[in-house]
Design an enzyme around this catalytic site. Structure first.
Site, PDB file in Angstrom:
ATOM      1  N   HIS A 124      31.209  13.931  58.376  1.00  0.00           N
ATOM      2  CA  HIS A 124      30.267  14.887  58.263  1.00  0.00           C
ATOM      3  C   HIS A 124      30.310  16.050  59.018  1.00  0.00           C
ATOM      4  CE1 HIS A 124      28.092  12.859  61.563  1.00  0.00           C
ATOM      5  NE2 HIS A 124      27.668  14.192  61.733  1.00  0.00           N
ATOM      6  N   ASP A 154      32.322   7.617  57.152  1.00  0.00           N
ATOM      7  CA  ASP A 154      31.908   8.906  58.116  1.00  0.00           C
ATOM      8  C   ASP A 154      32.991   8.783  59.306  1.00  0.00           C
ATOM      9  OD1 ASP A 154      30.739  11.220  58.429  1.00  0.00           O
ATOM     10  OD2 ASP A 154      29.497  10.247  60.004  1.00  0.00           O
ATOM     11  N   SER A 230      28.074  14.203  67.614  1.00  0.00           N
ATOM     12  CA  SER A 230      28.894  13.472  66.370  1.00  0.00           C
ATOM     13  C   SER A 230      30.372  13.694  66.507  1.00  0.00           C
ATOM     14  CB  SER A 230      28.475  14.122  65.060  1.00  0.00           C
ATOM     15  OG  SER A 230      26.985  13.923  64.850  1.00  0.00           O
TER      16      SER A 230
END
Length: 374
Positions: A124, A154, A230
């Protein structure tokens, strides 16, 4: 009338003023007090000068110039930051716009796992990008190429044109225990806070969470993980990466999640080898029929087929919309996830037996699993 210098008609006698003598006496007293005060000031000043220093505000302070602070020994957090920090990078997701040219639409973090420039991050973080830029820990910016990306897990792998880069060591996430120290390193809120280190504990392992249509088994931690973290590293006290930071529950404090590194390793290997992850594919879309619905409609519990992909294994096996798959690869289906888990234990090309219900009767089919690429 008798006249003299002290009397004049009225009989009033003026008292003689003795001012000169009183004045001299007062001056003498003042000089004595001044001398005493001066002597006291000189002695006091000498004492203060000897024992105290004065600062710019005029307040006297003890002389601290000779005092020193002992160096503190390094703790495990210091060591992890020094060991892993240089291998954490910033990842910028750039897009080409019609009027404004190249624009940054998001940012995250990444982990260098190979000295020749291979970096792992989240899918993402780079999703939808037309251009990716990596910022090394020293501030140097390099263009990056996407080697492969996997929506389901992911995970994405990038490559920059550089050698002899610092590398983070992957650990063993299966040995992680609740209560272990957890150290997160990344770029929360962007490059302005690059290399930020936060510390907490492992709050839970094998936690199942669902995001949109994706289901994850993750490590939960209370180490602060914010937007921009992230793709960064979750480390143990030995400086080994045990997870890739990926999610946070924004409505609660201290609830962050990381993809276990053992799961990530398998995906990284697939992406390095093929550029995508090869997964077995049945070729159906459907909904789960639970016991209450089964009783209401007079059908068995299982996965109700709503759509069959043309040319897929399910299509070639004769499965149709309206069928209910009640068993798959010998496993009775009690929830939709049972079908997914059974499928994931197989590989592309395997032939799997399934039991199907249609119009009041059961029959067996053999489904050849094809490859799903997303």
């Amino acid at each position: 009338m008798e006249f003299n210098e002290n009397n004049w008609g009225s009989g009033v006698k003026f008292v003689e003023e003795r001012r000169p003598k009183r004045f001299l006496r007062a001056v003498g007293i003042i000089l004595l007090v001044f001398f005493s005060a001066s002597l006291g000031g000189i002695l006091g000043g000498y004492y203060v000068k000897k024992n105290y220093e004065s600062n710019s505000s005029g307040i006297t302070l003890p002389n601290l110039t000779q005092q020193t602070t002992s160096a503190l020994p390094k703790n495990s957090i210091n060591k992890v930051a020094e060991l892993v920090g240089p291998a954490i990078v910033g990842v910028n997701n750039n897009v080409d716009t019609l009027f404004w040219g190249k624009q940054k639409q998001g940012s995250g973090s990444g982990i260098i796992f190979d000295k020749n420039g291979y970096i792992v991050t989240n899918y993402h973080v780079i999703e939808g990008s037309t251009d990716v830029t990596v910022t090394l820990s020293g501030g140097k910016k390099l263009p990056a190429r996407i080697i492969g990306a996997d929506y389901e897990t992911d995970i994405a792998v990038l490559k920059v044109n550089a050698t002899n880069l610092p590398v983070a060591k992957f650990g063993d996430s299966s040995s992680v225990r609740v209560g272990d120290i957890a150290i997160a390193i990344g770029n929360p809120l962007g490059e302005e806070f690059a290399g930020s280190v936060t510390m907490g504990v492992i709050s839970a392992i094998n936690r199942e969470i669902t995001v949109e249509d994706r289901k994850y088994k993750v490590i939960q931690t209370d180490a602060s993980i914010n937007q921009g973290n992230s793709g960064g590293a979750l480390c143990n006290e030995n400086g080994e990466v045990i997870g890739i930071n990926t999610l946070k529950i924004t409505s609660a404090e201290g609830m962050g999640f990381a993809i276990p590194i053992n799961e990530a390793k398998k995906i990284i290997e697939e992406l390095m080898k093929h550029g995508y992850v090869s997964r077995p594919y049945i070729g159906v879309a459907g909904t789960f029929i639970d016991e209450e619905q089964a009783k209401e409609y007079g059908v068995p519990v299982g996965v109700g087929v709503q759509e069959v992909v043309r040319g897929s294994g399910a299509d070639l096996a004769g499965i149709r919309p309206g069928d209910i798959i009640v068993e798959f690869d010998g496993k009775k289906l009690t929830k939709f996830e049972d079908l997914q888990e059974a499928k994931e234990k197989r590989k592309v090309g395997d032939i799997v037996k399934a039991k199907v219900w249609r119009d009041g009767r059961y029959f067996d089919v053999r489904i050849k699993l094809t490859e799903q690429i997303r």
